[in-house]
Design a protein around this motif. Structure first.
Motif, PDB file in Angstrom:
ATOM      1  N   GLY A  80       0.847  -1.192   0.000  1.00 33.01           N
ATOM      2  CA  GLY A  80       0.000   0.000   0.000  1.00 33.01           C
ATOM      3  C   GLY A  80       0.877   1.234   0.000  1.00 33.01           C
ATOM      4  N   GLU A 116      -0.699  -7.437  -5.034  1.00 34.01           N
ATOM      5  CA  GLU A 116      -1.353  -6.156  -5.285  1.00 34.01           C
ATOM      6  C   GLU A 116      -0.423  -5.005  -4.926  1.00 34.01           C
ATOM      7  N   ASN A 118      -1.537  -1.210  -4.084  1.00 33.49           N
ATOM      8  CA  ASN A 118      -2.656  -0.284  -3.924  1.00 33.49           C
ATOM      9  C   ASN A 118      -2.121   1.114  -3.704  1.00 33.49           C
TER      10      ASN A 118
END
Length: 135
Positions: A80, A116, A118
């Protein structure tokens, strides 16, 4: 730091050779790699940090992992990023480039696969010189 947060890399051993050992990567290393990759993207003005990282930077030390959070799941690594975009830059283009740059940097340096990336745009940085003009 607990042992469960450290990621071990399994290096294939060529036939006929002895295993040299294992390589472990701490989450802070991944955060630093992602932080440097983020700040290299054109259109990013900085990353959001904590109060502590702000104090450390006031004393002249650069905090490269600022604004980066990592999480290990059963499916893989989730990164993130909390960052500021420069005024006038395309948010969508900058976010895609941040995702690409982080994925490429981490995979090239550690061979870890990322599930991922993000990107959280937390603000827009306006040009300070334009705001300080006196009319």
């Amino acid at each position: 730091m607990t042992e469960q947060n450290i990621q071990s890399l399994q290096q294939p051993t060529p036939q006929g050779k002895e295993a040299l050992g294992k390589v472990e990567v701490a989450p802070e290393v991944i955060e630093v790699i992602a932080g440097i990759a983020t700040n290299e993207v054109e259109g990013i003005s900085g990353t959001r940090g904590s109060f502590a990282s702000g104090v450390v930077e006031k004393f002249g030390k650069k905090v490269h992992g600022k604004g980066i959070k990592t999480e290990w799941t059963e499916d893989g690594l989730i990164v993130g990023v909390y960052c500021f975009v420069q005024y006038g830059a395309s948010v969508a283009r900058v976010a895609r480039e941040v995702q690409r740059q982080i994925r490429e940097s981490i995979e090239n340096m550690t061979e870890l696969q990322i599930k991922e990336v993000n990107v959280h745009i937390t603000g827009i940085q306006f040009d300070q010189a334009a705001n300080s003009k006196v009319e």
